[in-house]
Scaffold this active site. Structure first.
Site, short mmCIF file in Angstrom:
data_model
loop_
_atom_site.label_atom_id
_atom_site.label_comp_id
_atom_site.label_asym_id
_atom_site.label_seq_id
_atom_site.Cartn_x
_atom_site.Cartn_y
_atom_site.Cartn_z
N GLY A 237 0.79 -1.22 0.00
CA GLY A 237 0.00 0.00 0.00
C GLY A 237 0.82 1.27 0.00
O GLY A 237 0.28 2.37 -0.16
N GLY A 238 2.13 1.16 0.15
CA GLY A 238 2.99 2.34 0.18
C GLY A 238 3.24 2.91 -1.21
O GLY A 238 2.80 2.36 -2.22
N GLU B 172 -4.84 -1.09 6.67
CA GLU B 172 -6.08 -1.53 6.03
C GLU B 172 -6.48 -0.59 4.89
O GLU B 172 -6.83 -1.04 3.80
CB GLU B 172 -7.20 -1.59 7.08
CG GLU B 172 -8.54 -2.04 6.51
CD GLU B 172 -9.67 -1.94 7.53
OE1 GLU B 172 -10.59 -2.74 7.46
OE2 GLU B 172 -9.59 -1.04 8.41
N ALA C 17 9.04 -4.34 0.27
CA ALA C 17 9.01 -2.87 0.34
C ALA C 17 8.49 -2.36 1.68
O ALA C 17 8.47 -1.15 1.91
CB ALA C 17 8.15 -2.31 -0.80
N LYS D 265 9.93 4.68 6.91
CA LYS D 265 10.95 5.44 6.17
C LYS D 265 11.11 6.88 6.63
O LYS D 265 12.05 7.56 6.21
CB LYS D 265 10.61 5.43 4.67
CG LYS D 265 10.54 4.05 4.05
CD LYS D 265 10.07 4.12 2.61
CE LYS D 265 8.63 4.54 2.53
NZ LYS D 265 8.08 4.51 1.15
N LYS E 237 19.91 6.31 2.48
CA LYS E 237 20.16 6.66 3.88
C LYS E 237 20.84 5.52 4.64
O LYS E 237 21.28 5.70 5.78
CB LYS E 237 18.87 7.07 4.56
CG LYS E 237 18.31 8.39 4.01
CD LYS E 237 16.95 8.71 4.60
CE LYS E 237 16.47 10.07 4.09
NZ LYS E 237 16.30 10.12 2.63
N ASN F 61 15.67 9.51 -2.93
CA ASN F 61 14.28 9.96 -2.80
C ASN F 61 13.52 9.75 -4.11
O ASN F 61 14.08 9.91 -5.19
CB ASN F 61 14.24 11.45 -2.45
CG ASN F 61 14.85 11.73 -1.09
OD1 ASN F 61 14.19 11.67 -0.08
ND2 ASN F 61 16.15 12.02 -1.07
N SER G 232 5.45 9.12 0.13
CA SER G 232 4.90 9.65 1.39
C SER G 232 5.96 10.39 2.20
O SER G 232 5.64 11.27 2.98
CB SER G 232 4.32 8.50 2.22
OG SER G 232 5.30 7.50 2.45
N THR H 151 15.06 22.56 5.97
CA THR H 151 15.89 22.40 7.17
C THR H 151 17.19 23.18 7.11
O THR H 151 17.66 23.71 8.12
CB THR H 151 16.19 20.91 7.42
OG1 THR H 151 16.83 20.36 6.25
CG2 THR H 151 14.92 20.14 7.71
#
Length: 619
Positions: free
Chosen positions: A292-293, A318, A365, A369, A411, A449, A454, A474
Site C-alpha cells: 500500500g505504500g 487496512e 518494500a 521510512k 540513507k 528519494n 509519502s 531544514t
C-alpha cells in the site's frame, strides 16, 4: 418529407439564422448592383431600369441554394474554413441561374461581363461577412476576466490548443512562441508567432502573465530549459497533458494544468530490458510486502502489467491495502489478486503465506521510512525494518522461494539516523542469507528519494504552498537525489532479476538537487513569488528550521569506492562487506529481546555494533 421541411423552417427562425438571412438578402442585390455600376464606369444605364426586378429576385433562388448546402447550419463563432467551399458552390450556382434568367428575359441592356464581377463580389460579400462576424463574436465572447496568455509551441498541439481556447472563455491566446525560425512573424489561426528571444518584450506589449506549454512530445531536458527561460521573464507556466493522454481521450486540449515539479526533475527514460523485466514475474506467484505504500503500490501496478500467475498484496495498513486493491481490480481485472492484512514481523503468518500460495518472487518494500518519526520511535523502526526483513528472509529460505528483493535507501550509506541504520542492518541481513542460502536468490536495490512518495518533500511543499506558506527547509545547503516512482520501480524490477545472490544494486539517481532551489521552483510553478529580504512583496516565504535529528546535508549511494557497471546503464552493482549469518542471528535475537522489553538505549548500542558506519548525529 413534410416533417423535414417543417424542421428546416423552424431552424431558420432562430434569431442568429434569421439575422444572417436578412444580411444575405441585402448583400446579394448589393453585389450585383456594385458589379453593374463598376462595369458601366460608375454611370447608370437607364435601359436597365425595366430589369431592376432581377436585382431583388436574386435571394429568391440563392438563399434556398445556401440552405440546401448547409451554409446556415454553421455556427458563426465556431466557423471553419469549409465555409469557403460552401459559399463558392452556392454563389457559382446562383451565377448560373442568374445567367439563364438574363438570357431568357431578353435583358439586352444588361452588361454580360457584370455577371463575372458579380460572382467575385458575391463571394467576397457572403464569405467575408461571415468571417468578419466570427471575429466580432469571438472578441465579444471573450470574458472580461479571461487571462491573456501566450502559447509556447506553434505545432499541431499548439494550434489545436488555440482553437480550443478561442471557443472558450477562460483564456485569450494573444501570440505563439516557437523554436522554429521558419514560423517567426507568421500568423497561424490569426495568432502571430514570435521567437523565444522576443518573449519578454511581447509579453509586456500584450500584458501577458501566463504562458501555456503546448509541447507534449518535447524531451524533458528541453522542457526544463524552456521553463527556466520563461521563469527568467517572470511569467507563470501552465502546460498541456501528455500527448498519449490526449490521444487516448482521457483529457482534452482545453485541460490546462500546472507544470508539475516531476515534469522537470524527471529524466528521459531508458528503454527497459524486457527479459530482465519479465524473468521473475511472468507466470510466477509474486508477493509484494508494503503493497500500500508509494513504492509498493507502484510495484504492484508494474508487476500486474507483466502478467504474473498470481499477485499477493501484503500490508499492515487496512486503508492503504484497500485502496491499491480496488485500483488493481479495476485496471487489471484479468490478474488473480489476493490481499493479506498482516505485519511482516509475524513469522508464523509469513511462513503460512509463502507455503499456501507457493510464492516464487518477493519484493520486500515494507518499511518505516520517515527519518524524524523513526528517530523518535527507534524500537518500532528497528522491529519493522530489521526484524521484519529477517522474518521474511527466513520464511523465504524455508519455503524455497526463488527470489527476494529488498527495497533499500541511500540513507543506509554511512547512516546518521536510526532509519538509515535499520535499513543498512536489513541489507546486512539479506547479504547474510544470500551467503548461506543455496536456492533463494537474495539481493537488494538501493536508491534515493522518489518524487511524490509519502516521505518526499514534494507533497509536503505542495501542501505548504496551498495554505500560503511558509515552506520549511531544514538547511540552505541541503541536497538530495530524486527519481520518479515509475522509473525507480522499473529499475528495481530489472535489477532484482539480474541478481545471482547477495548483490547490492545501486540506481543511478542523476544529479543531486538543492532543496531550497526545489522549493523556489515549486513556488514559481504554482504561480507565486518568493518572499525574502530582496522581495518583501513576494507571496510565500521559505523558512530554514535547522537539520532534524539524524538528518544529513547530503546522501550517498555507495559505501565502498568500487561499483561495477551492469548490463543496464542506470544500474550499478556494489561489493560491500557483510556479517556471516551464524554471527548475525544471535545478535538479531538479542535485538528482538531489547525491542520486546522496551530497552531503546541497548537496542541503539547493538545497532551501532552491527552497523559500524552508523554515527548518530547527537554523538
Amino acid at each position: 418529407m413534410f416533417q423535414i421541411i417543417k424542421d428546416k423552417i423552424a431552424y431558420l427562425f432562430k434569431w442568429e439564422i434569421l439575422a444572417l438571412l436578412i444580411v444575405d438578402c441585402l448583400l446579394l442585390p448589393l453585389a450585383l448592383f456594385t458589379a453593374v455600376w463598376l462595369r458601366l464606369g460608375a454611370e447608370w444605364d437607364p435601359r436597365i431600369n425595366p430589369h431592376l426586378w432581377i436585382f431583388f429576385s436574386l435571394p429568391l433562388w440563392t438563399i434556398p441554394l445556401f440552405i440546401q448546402l448547409g451554409l446556415y447550419r454553421a455556427i458563426i463563432k465556431f466557423l471553419d474554413d469549409t465555409v469557403v467551399y460552401i459559399v463558392f458552390i452556392g454563389v457559382s450556382a446562383s451565377v448560373f441561374v442568374l445567367t439563364m434568367l438574363i438570357h431568357f428575359s431578353n435583358a439586352l441592356a444588361f452588361p454580360r461581363t457584370a455577371i463575372i464581377i458579380y460572382w467575385l463580389f458575391a463571394l467576397v460579400y457572403i464569405g467575408g461577412s461571415r468571417f468578419m462576424l466570427r471575429g466580432v463574436l469571438r472578441k465579444i465572447g471573450y470574458n472580461a476576466n479571461a487571462k491573456a496568455v501566450a502559447v509556447y509551441g506553434a505545432g499541431s498541439a499548439g494550434v489545436q490548443l488555440v482553437s480550443s481556447l478561442i471557443h472558450g472563455f477562460e483564456y485569450a491566446p494573444m501570440f505563439f512562441i516557437d523554436d522554429d525560425e521558419k514560423k517567426w512573424h507568421t500568423t497561424i489561426r490569426g495568432v502571430k508567432v514570435y521567437s523565444p528571444a522576443e518573449l519578454a518584450k511581447v509579453s509586456q506589449l500584450y500584458n501577458i502573465e501566463q504562458v501555456l506549454l503546448a509541447i507534449p512530445s518535447v524531451p524533458i531536458s528541453r522542457r526544463r530549459e524552456i521553463v527556466q527561460a520563461i521563469e527568467n521573464c517572470s511569467l507563470y507556466v501552465k502546460t498541456l497533458p501528455g500527448m498519449a493522454a490526449m490521444v487516448s481521450g482521457e483529457v482534452k486540449f482545453s485541460d490546462i494544468k500546472d507544470v508539475d515539479i516531476e515534469d522537470l526533475l524527471g529524466r528521459l527514460p531508458v528503454p527497459a530490458n524486457q527479459e530482465l523485466l519479465t524473468k521473475n514475474i511472468v507466470n510466477k506467484v509474486v508477493l509484494v510486502t508494503g503493497a500500500g505504500g508509494s513504492i509498493g503500490s507502484e510495484l504492484t501496478r508494474q508487476i500486474a502489467n507483466l502478467r504474473p500467475q498470481k499477485l499477493i498484496l501484503l500490508d499492515s495498513s487496512e486503508f492503504a491495502l484497500y485502496t491499491i486493491e480496488q485500483e488493481l481490480r479495476i485496471h487489471y481485472a484479468y490478474i488473480k489478486i489476493s490481499v493479506i492484512l498482516a505485519s511482516v514481523t509475524n513469522a508464523k503468518t509469513m511462513e503460512q503465506i509463502l507455503n499456501k500460495y507457493h510464492v516464487n518472487t518477493i519484493y520486500h518494500a515494507a518499511a518505516y521510512k520517515h527519518v524524524p518519526m523513526v528517530e523518535a520511535n527507534p524500537l518500532a523502526g528497528l522491529e519493522n525494518n530489521v526484524l521484519g526483513t529477517y522474518v521474511v528472509a527466513q520464511a523465504a529460505l524455508n519455503a524455497k522461494v526463488d527470489s527476494m528483493v529488498l527495497i533499500s535507501t541511500d540513507k543506509a550509506v554511512r547512516p546518521t539516523n536510526v532509519m538509515g541504520a535499520s535499513k543498512r542492518l536489513a541489507e546486512l541481513t539479506l547479504q547474510a542469507f544470500a551467503d548461506y542460502s543455496g536456492h533463494t536468490v537474495f539481493n537488494m536495490v538501493r536508491f534515493g528519494n522518489v518524487l511524490g512518495s509519502s516521505g518526499s518533500v514534494v507533497p509536503l511543499f505542495k501542501r505548504q504552498i496551498k495554505v500560503g506558506g511558509p515552506i520549511t527547509v531544514t538547511h540552505p545547503d541541503i541536497i538530495r537525489y530524486f527519481m520518479t516512482i515509475p522509473e525507480a520501480v522499473e529499475l528495481v524490477i530489472q535489477a532484482g532479476n539480474m541478481a545471482k545472490g547477495g548483490e547490492v544494486f545501486v540506481l543511478d539517481m542523476g544529479d543531486p538537487v538543492k532543496i531550497v532551489d526545489l522549493a523556489k521552483k515549486m513556488i514559481y510553478l504554482s504561480g507565486f513569488t518568493v518572499r525574502d529580504f530582496e522581495h518583501v512583496d513576494g507571496d510565500i516565504e521559505i523558512k530554514f528550521t535547522g537539520l532534524r535529528p539524524g538528518e544529513k546535508l547530503y546522501e550517498e549511494l555507495l559505501i565502498g569506492d568500487n561499483p561495477h557497471q551492469t548490463e543496464h546503464p542506470r544500474i550499478m552493482k556494489a561489493n560491500e562487506k557483510f556479517i556471516q549469518l551464524s554471527e548475525l542471528k544471535p545478535k538479531l535475537a538479542l535485538l528482538g529481546d531489547c525491542i520486546r522489553s522496551g530497552e531503546a538505549e541497548q537496542a541503539i548500542l547493538l545497532l551501532q555494533e552491527l552497523v559500524r558506519e552508523y554515527k548518530p548525529a547527537a554523538l
